[in-house]
Write a protein that holds these residues in place. Structure first.
Motif, mmCIF file in Angstrom:
data_model
loop_
_atom_site.group_PDB
_atom_site.id
_atom_site.type_symbol
_atom_site.label_atom_id
_atom_site.label_comp_id
_atom_site.label_asym_id
_atom_site.label_seq_id
_atom_site.Cartn_x
_atom_site.Cartn_y
_atom_site.Cartn_z
ATOM 1 N N HIS A 97 -3.980 -14.791 5.155
ATOM 2 C CA HIS A 97 -4.250 -13.632 4.298
ATOM 3 C C HIS A 97 -3.531 -12.380 4.803
ATOM 4 C CE1 HIS A 97 -6.902 -11.732 7.282
ATOM 5 N NE2 HIS A 97 -7.398 -12.926 7.504
ATOM 6 N N THR A 146 -8.578 -7.523 4.460
ATOM 7 C CA THR A 146 -9.228 -8.760 4.045
ATOM 8 C C THR A 146 -10.230 -9.203 5.111
ATOM 9 O OG1 THR A 146 -7.221 -9.451 2.877
ATOM 10 C CG2 THR A 146 -8.854 -11.152 3.322
ATOM 11 N N ARG A 169 -10.648 -16.684 -1.203
ATOM 12 C CA ARG A 169 -9.304 -16.777 -1.798
ATOM 13 C C ARG A 169 -8.704 -18.155 -1.555
ATOM 14 N NH1 ARG A 169 -7.069 -14.289 -5.761
ATOM 15 N NH2 ARG A 169 -7.160 -12.191 -4.870
ATOM 16 N N HIS A 181 0.465 -14.185 2.726
ATOM 17 C CA HIS A 181 0.468 -13.062 1.800
ATOM 18 C C HIS A 181 0.549 -11.748 2.549
ATOM 19 C CE1 HIS A 181 -1.761 -10.104 -0.933
ATOM 20 N NE2 HIS A 181 -0.602 -10.330 -1.521
ATOM 21 N N SER A 182 1.377 -10.827 2.045
ATOM 22 C CA SER A 182 1.414 -9.445 2.505
ATOM 23 C C SER A 182 1.649 -9.344 4.017
ATOM 24 C CB SER A 182 0.119 -8.742 2.084
ATOM 25 O OG SER A 182 0.154 -7.373 2.334
ATOM 26 N N THR A 212 4.673 -14.834 0.208
ATOM 27 C CA THR A 212 4.309 -14.087 -0.990
ATOM 28 C C THR A 212 4.143 -12.612 -0.651
ATOM 29 O OG1 THR A 212 1.897 -14.326 -0.766
ATOM 30 C CG2 THR A 212 3.071 -16.122 -1.802
ATOM 31 N N ASP A 244 5.239 -3.819 -7.120
ATOM 32 C CA ASP A 244 4.243 -3.947 -6.056
ATOM 33 C C ASP A 244 4.026 -2.574 -5.419
ATOM 34 O OD1 ASP A 244 2.809 -4.507 -3.716
ATOM 35 O OD2 ASP A 244 3.635 -6.530 -3.611
ATOM 36 N N GLY A 257 -0.927 -9.294 -12.105
ATOM 37 C CA GLY A 257 -1.956 -9.612 -11.125
ATOM 38 C C GLY A 257 -3.011 -8.526 -11.065
ATOM 39 N N ASP A 258 -3.127 -7.848 -9.914
ATOM 40 C CA ASP A 258 -4.135 -6.801 -9.746
ATOM 41 C C ASP A 258 -3.535 -5.440 -10.069
ATOM 42 O OD1 ASP A 258 -2.443 -6.538 -7.615
ATOM 43 O OD2 ASP A 258 -4.022 -6.227 -6.131
ATOM 44 N N HIS A 282 -0.015 -6.580 -6.348
ATOM 45 C CA HIS A 282 0.242 -7.107 -5.005
ATOM 46 C C HIS A 282 -0.264 -8.536 -4.813
ATOM 47 C CE1 HIS A 282 1.373 -6.743 -0.859
ATOM 48 N NE2 HIS A 282 0.145 -6.804 -0.389
ATOM 49 N N THR A 283 -1.293 -8.947 -5.530
ATOM 50 C CA THR A 283 -1.845 -10.292 -5.342
ATOM 51 C C THR A 283 -1.510 -11.194 -6.527
ATOM 52 O OG1 THR A 283 -3.977 -9.624 -6.286
ATOM 53 C CG2 THR A 283 -3.745 -9.467 -3.906
ATOM 54 N N TYR A 284 -0.367 -10.944 -7.146
ATOM 55 C CA TYR A 284 0.016 -11.672 -8.350
ATOM 56 C C TYR A 284 0.113 -13.184 -8.101
ATOM 57 C CZ TYR A 284 4.468 -11.009 -5.915
ATOM 58 O OH TYR A 284 5.460 -10.967 -4.948
#
Length: 586
Positions: free
Chosen positions: A324, A328, A336, A399-400, A432, A463, A501-502, A506-508
């Motif tokens: 993640h 988070t 998730r 992610h990120s 991602t 993003d 996404g959001d 960013h969380t597409y």
């Protein structure tokens, strides 16, 4: 073939899955933060993490002063800081200052979202609790009545959230000695509860069509984890692991429930402000939200034994490990990971690695300080998974900011192996929205190219989170598309700018059914971009960059067709016809 099956479903006017409407991107621009302000945020969150509440209050006040002096183009940034500072005051027993901070946050949130938005409840609820704690029952009643009114407008009179909030209002009346009002509300709750029980049950999917089958309104997804978070000492799953670092990696498994009403790409979240599990029953929550139900830590030998058995009993002997990003918690990482496994209909074993993110929007610098050191711990976890689990293929998805931990882990992991021993160690590696320096990412990917079946980069020009990071660091981020999009031989770069996404874009990768469908094809078939849905090559470059057309690949019907093709092969068409006849037969 999937497109043909999807069109056939639509032409027969039968929806086998609900189409998810992507949220409109907010017009909010990414905020530009000074180094001084970032340091203030970091110091505040560090003090909170250390439970030094008095220091946190002083540092939070300074961060708020700097933010107001500098100004912010992102109101949510100020709201989050006000709420976090209010929580620090509550923990320190400073209830009056806490209420004033919550009021400021409420006014700002209301100005941004309007007076009836459900997000206001996240602030109204702690305000109501503070007033009740001080026996200011009249003020608490007004706040709770407003909560009930907002929730009725959003969810309807019979929703379990509404019933739980009405029960809380009833309890307030009892505490205030207003028994007649308590009886009146209790009677109304009973009437609404009886009416809600008369609703027809939702249809259960055929049991052999998906890996995870809902029963009694929800499905259970077991994920295996590694983490260098320290335990909190609290047995509740949501807070079993906290924000501080542990001396070593802990391993185990966790169980997450997915509601039968779940929609692909959504992470149905129970508000921290509700008391549904207590007031309306756990089953009511399980039928509506993605919930972390159980955390089971194990010794390394127990973990390896349990994991091997899980993989051995699975249809697919693959695993994926999800790492993640920033802001988070362990709980949200587990949720998730389970949502991804469920939406992807992953026939293998889902896993995650959770590093000690603070879970706060104001703790960016604190997360940065811990994510790099977490890479070495993640490398230890990968050693265990690849050498002892019995998995045939190990896929990696980050992610990120979590991409930094994964890159650090891969560097350490590969450094122990000769170049001839690095080939084909992993299945798919998917980066991602990486919050990683662009040039550094380029150098790293060149060293990874022979270690995986494919390496994929998802990037977006919409993003806002990465645009903020770019302003902070002064250099382009690897996850941004546009003029600086990465084009590199051996790397499949997918421009996902069309996927929203959001609200921050960013969380597409996990919040849109079209993006999930692309990830589904990648993990299932390992197809190159030209063979996947909605891919068109951008202007000629040294190495292709592929633009993803989300409109061509959006919707539950296409995903359902793909799932049936995967599950039933050449029998998929006959299976669809049988389902259509069953649905339309009176």
């Amino acid at each position: 073939m999937e497109k043909r099956l999807g069109r056939e479903l639509m032409s027969r006017s039968i929806k086998l899955a609900l189409i998810i409407c992507a949220l409109s991107a907010l017009s909010t621009t990414a905020s530009s933060q000074s180094v001084e302000l970032l340091q203030a945020f970091g110091a505040f969150e560090t003090a909170r993490a250390a439970q030094d509440n008095q220091a946190a209050i002083i540092l939070g006040d300074e961060a708020l002063r700097l933010l107001e002096a500098q100004g912010s183009t992102n109101p949510q940034e100020s709201i989050d800081l006000l709420r976090n500072l209010a929580e620090a005051n509550v923990t320190a027993g400073q209830l009056v200052p806490a209420l004033l901070l919550y009021e400021r946050a409420l006014n700002a949130q209301e100005a941004m979202l309007g007076p009836l938005h459900p997000d206001l409840v996240k602030i109204l609820q702690p305000m109501q609790e503070l007033e009740a704690r001080q026996q200011h029952y009249a003020a608490a009643e007004i706040l709770q009545q407003r909560i009930v009114a907002i929730e009725r407008g959003v969810y309807g009179d019979q929703h379990a959230i509404v019933l739980a909030s009405m029960a809380h209002l009833r309890d307030l009346y009892r505490s205030a000695g207003r028994d007649a009002d308590a009886v009146r509300v209790d009677s109304e709750i009973d009437k609404l509860s009886i009416t809600s029980r008369g609703n027809p049950p939702t249809r259960t999917a055929a049991k052999n069509e998906r890996r995870y089958t809902p029963e009694n309104g929800f499905a259970n997804v077991r994920i295996f984890y590694g983490t260098n978070r320290a335990r909190t000492g609290d047995a509740r799953p949501a807070v079993f692991y906290g924000k501080t670092r542990a001396d070593k990696v802990e391993v185990g498994f966790a169980d997450v429930s997915i509601p039968e009403t779940h929609r692909i790409g959504e992470l149905e979240t129970q508000g921290r402000w509700t008391m549904m599990s207590y007031m309306a029953g756990q089953v009511a929550a399980e039928k509506r939200f993605v919930l972390l139900q159980k955390v089971s830590p194990q010794s390394e030998s127990q973990f390896v034994s349990t994991l091997r058995q899980q993989i051995k009993s699975s249809t697919l002997k693959d695993v994926f490990v999800f790492v993640h990003g920033f802001n988070t918690s362990f709980e949200d990482a587990a949720r998730r990971t389970a949502q991804l496994a469920y939406d992807l209909d992953f026939d293998g074993t889902p896993m995650m690695y959770s590093w000690p993110s603070q879970g706060s929007t104001t703790a960016y610098t604190v997360d940065e300080s811990v994510v790099d050191t977490s890479g070495r711990r993640l490398a230890e976890f990968l050693e265990t998974v690849t050498s002892q689990s019995g998995a045939e293929r190990v896929h990696l998805i980050a992610h990120s900011m979590g991409n930094r931990a994964l890159i650090g882990a891969l560097n350490a992991y590969l450094a122990k192996r000769a170049p001839t021993q690095r080939r084909g160690l992993f299945g798919q590696i998917v980066f991602t929205a990486p919050d990683v320096d662009r040039d550094y990412f380029l150098d790293v990917v060149k060293t990874l190219q022979d270690s995986a079946a494919r390496i994929t980069l998802y990037a977006s020009d919409n993003d806002l989170a990465l645009k903020t990071s770019q302003k902070i660091h002064g250099f382009p981020r690897a996850g941004l598309a546009g003029a600086n999009i990465i084009s590199l031989p051996g790397l499949d770069t997918i421009d996902m700018s069309a996927v929203q996404g959001d609200m921050l874009g960013h969380t597409y990768f996990a919040a849109d059914s079209g993006a999930i469908y692309d990830l589904f094809r990648l993990l299932w078939r390992g197809d190159p971009p030209p063979k996947r849905c909605g891919m068109s090559e951008e202007a000629k470059r040294e190495s292709p960059v592929w633009r993803f057309d989300v409109q061509a690949c959006q919707g539950g019907d296409l995903m359902q067709a793909g799932l049936m093709l995967k599950r039933f092969g050449g029998r998929a068409r006959a299976r669809i016809d049988a389902r259509l006849r069953a649905l339309t037969d009176p």
